[in-house]
Design an enzyme around this catalytic site. Sequence first.
Site, PDB file in Angstrom:
ATOM      1  N   HIS A 166       0.868  -1.199   0.000  1.00 38.11           N
ATOM      2  CA  HIS A 166       0.000   0.000   0.000  1.00 38.11           C
ATOM      3  C   HIS A 166       0.893   1.233   0.000  1.00 38.11           C
ATOM      4  O   HIS A 166       1.598   1.517   0.965  1.00 38.11           O
ATOM      5  CB  HIS A 166      -0.903   0.028   1.244  1.00 38.11           C
ATOM      6  CG  HIS A 166      -1.808   1.215   1.272  1.00 38.11           C
ATOM      7  ND1 HIS A 166      -3.167   1.102   1.369  1.00 38.11           N
ATOM      8  CD2 HIS A 166      -1.561   2.553   1.200  1.00 38.11           C
ATOM      9  CE1 HIS A 166      -3.717   2.305   1.366  1.00 38.11           C
ATOM     10  NE2 HIS A 166      -2.749   3.198   1.255  1.00 38.11           N
ATOM     11  N   HIS A 203       1.575   5.453  -1.827  1.00 35.70           N
ATOM     12  CA  HIS A 203       1.226   6.600  -2.682  1.00 35.70           C
ATOM     13  C   HIS A 203       2.495   7.154  -3.325  1.00 35.70           C
ATOM     14  O   HIS A 203       3.416   7.566  -2.630  1.00 35.70           O
ATOM     15  CB  HIS A 203       0.564   7.714  -1.856  1.00 35.70           C
ATOM     16  CG  HIS A 203      -0.689   7.258  -1.183  1.00 35.70           C
ATOM     17  ND1 HIS A 203      -1.927   7.390  -1.742  1.00 35.70           N
ATOM     18  CD2 HIS A 203      -0.881   6.634   0.000  1.00 35.70           C
ATOM     19  CE1 HIS A 203      -2.846   6.886  -0.931  1.00 35.70           C
ATOM     20  NE2 HIS A 203      -2.235   6.410   0.137  1.00 35.70           N
ATOM     21  N   LYS A 237      -9.483  -0.037  -5.582  1.00 42.77           N
ATOM     22  CA  LYS A 237      -9.480   0.626  -4.279  1.00 42.77           C
ATOM     23  C   LYS A 237     -10.813   1.304  -4.000  1.00 42.77           C
ATOM     24  O   LYS A 237     -11.288   2.116  -4.793  1.00 42.77           O
ATOM     25  CB  LYS A 237      -8.344   1.669  -4.255  1.00 42.77           C
ATOM     26  CG  LYS A 237      -8.271   2.521  -2.996  1.00 42.77           C
ATOM     27  CD  LYS A 237      -7.803   1.728  -1.796  1.00 42.77           C
ATOM     28  CE  LYS A 237      -7.886   2.548  -0.519  1.00 42.77           C
ATOM     29  NZ  LYS A 237      -6.611   3.011  -0.026  1.00 42.77           N
ATOM     30  N   HIS A 240     -10.285   1.527   2.034  1.00 39.21           N
ATOM     31  CA  HIS A 240     -10.047   2.546   3.057  1.00 39.21           C
ATOM     32  C   HIS A 240     -11.258   2.474   3.986  1.00 39.21           C
ATOM     33  O   HIS A 240     -12.335   2.968   3.648  1.00 39.21           O
ATOM     34  CB  HIS A 240      -9.910   3.942   2.445  1.00 39.21           C
ATOM     35  CG  HIS A 240      -9.584   4.990   3.473  1.00 39.21           C
ATOM     36  ND1 HIS A 240      -8.359   5.609   3.549  1.00 39.21           N
ATOM     37  CD2 HIS A 240     -10.310   5.480   4.505  1.00 39.21           C
ATOM     38  CE1 HIS A 240      -8.354   6.459   4.579  1.00 39.21           C
ATOM     39  NE2 HIS A 240      -9.533   6.397   5.172  1.00 39.21           N
ATOM     40  N   HIS A 297      -4.337  -0.278   5.998  1.00 36.90           N
ATOM     41  CA  HIS A 297      -3.813   0.533   7.119  1.00 36.90           C
ATOM     42  C   HIS A 297      -4.711   0.481   8.355  1.00 36.90           C
ATOM     43  O   HIS A 297      -5.221   1.511   8.797  1.00 36.90           O
ATOM     44  CB  HIS A 297      -3.557   1.983   6.684  1.00 36.90           C
ATOM     45  CG  HIS A 297      -4.601   2.621   5.811  1.00 36.90           C
ATOM     46  ND1 HIS A 297      -5.929   2.668   6.152  1.00 36.90           N
ATOM     47  CD2 HIS A 297      -4.508   3.233   4.612  1.00 36.90           C
ATOM     48  CE1 HIS A 297      -6.600   3.295   5.211  1.00 36.90           C
ATOM     49  NE2 HIS A 297      -5.759   3.638   4.251  1.00 36.90           N
ATOM     50  N   ASP A 310       1.701   2.833   3.384  1.00 36.92           N
ATOM     51  CA  ASP A 310       0.863   4.018   3.194  1.00 36.92           C
ATOM     52  C   ASP A 310       1.708   5.277   3.115  1.00 36.92           C
ATOM     53  O   ASP A 310       1.238   6.375   3.458  1.00 36.92           O
ATOM     54  CB  ASP A 310      -0.199   4.141   4.301  1.00 36.92           C
ATOM     55  CG  ASP A 310      -1.350   5.060   3.896  1.00 36.92           C
ATOM     56  OD1 ASP A 310      -1.484   5.353   2.704  1.00 36.92           O
ATOM     57  OD2 ASP A 310      -2.093   5.483   4.793  1.00 36.92           O
ATOM     58  N   ALA A 343      -3.228  15.221   5.375  1.00 35.52           N
ATOM     59  CA  ALA A 343      -3.051  13.927   6.043  1.00 35.52           C
ATOM     60  C   ALA A 343      -2.071  13.080   5.261  1.00 35.52           C
ATOM     61  O   ALA A 343      -2.211  12.930   4.047  1.00 35.52           O
ATOM     62  CB  ALA A 343      -4.394  13.209   6.134  1.00 35.52           C
TER      63      ALA A 343
HETATM   64  O1  DOR Z   1      -2.965   9.915   5.530  1.00 34.97           O
HETATM   65  C1  DOR Z   1      -3.326   9.557   4.428  1.00 34.97           C
HETATM   66  N1  DOR Z   1      -2.774  10.080   3.313  1.00 34.97           N
HETATM   67  N2  DOR Z   1      -4.296   8.648   4.334  1.00 34.97           N
HETATM   68  C2  DOR Z   1      -4.850   8.328   3.158  1.00 34.97           C
HETATM   69  O2  DOR Z   1      -5.756   7.529   3.146  1.00 34.97           O
HETATM   70  C3  DOR Z   1      -4.396   8.993   1.902  1.00 34.97           C
HETATM   71  C4  DOR Z   1      -3.047   9.524   2.042  1.00 34.97           C
HETATM   72  C5  DOR Z   1      -2.668  10.484   0.947  1.00 34.97           C
HETATM   73  O3  DOR Z   1      -2.931  10.192  -0.219  1.00 34.97           O
HETATM   74  O4  DOR Z   1      -2.079  11.524   1.248  1.00 34.97           O
HETATM   75 ZN    ZN Z   2      -3.129   5.191   1.556  1.00 35.14          ZN
END
Ligand code: DOR
Ligand code: ZN
Length: 345
Positions: A14, A16, A100, A137, A175, A248, A264
């Site tokens: 997982h 990004h 997702k 999620h 997560h 994550d 976040a």
């Molecule tokens: O903290 C996070 N950041 N949680 C998520 O689900 C997405 C991620 C983001 O893409 O920045």
């Molecule tokens: Zn994520």
Amino acid sequence: MTDILTIRRPDDWHLHFRDGDIMRGVVPYTARQFGRAIVMPNLSPPVTTAALGKDYRARIEAAVPAGITFTPLMTCYLTDTTDPEDLARGAADGIFTAAKLYPANATTNSAHGVSDVTKIYPVLARMEAEGIVLCVHGEVTDNDIDVFDREAEFIERHMRGIIANFPDLKVVFEHITTADAVEFVKSCGPNVAATITPQHLHINRNAMLVGGIQPHNYCLPVAKRETHRLALRAAAVSGSPKFFLGTDSAPHLRSVKETSCGCAGIFNAPYALESYLAVFDEEGALDQFEAFASLNGPAFYGLPVNEETITLERAETAVPETLMLTGEEIVPWHAGQTLGWRIAT
Ligand code: DOR
Ligand code: ZN
């Protein structure tokens, strides 16, 4: 005392990467450690079709440093109007490994997510039939639900229904942050598993809120109270095939984290393995690390274990306060701390 650990090359289930210059800046951190990664589709605009997934994959592949073997595994961003046919064809063509489910507005770039889970039930039926993994999620977005309760509530309102209606669907509860999620995943059959991030093994919610707001410890789902962190640690080191590594890692520049409404996400890719190893070491469970990092994920996804190995050694690793990304500062997870392991070169 174990000072050297040689294990099959791990994967990140997982992650990004974003796109453009940020993506090109962060891919090398992941490719240095992991053989594969499940790449999240929450770009702007999101990766909603096989054609978009194919192009995004090519951009990532072009960013892998020469001499390194790294395979991005792509995911399709589900919306209320996802075409099951396109998703199935994308999976059959080897473009999509998973899809997702973001509840609409649950997190970063999720505005196009699913407004009502039952709207995608036809898509889930097709995924169940084709063996396509659903990554979830798992947080409700209802304003009347406290942010610390949103994961537990998602289990009751949605997860139980998904599992009951699609008993053979492969589901990854992404997560996880609560003892409730650990118990739920354990109570399901082998087709339901979970990823666990390094941050949710290291910190509880105090790390976000005590001594001032700590934006670099803020991600979604937010860290919960200590009892939940301990349940996550127990699950991660248990050896159960249901729990595996998913960082994550979510890069946001320092300027958008340290502001009146901070984003976040925790950027943990640069020292991800060192971070997880600290936990397994503290738990006296280094012998379980290979299962969590390298074996359970491929087994769940029905993929071979990586052929190569990686060697980790006990040595002090100083994590810098900041790193540079696209000419700007980004704060890595564990900034300014010293970790006890490093990747042997
Ligand atoms: O903290 C996070 N950041 N949680 C998520 O689900 C997405 C991620 C983001 O893409 O920045
Ligand atoms: Zn994520």
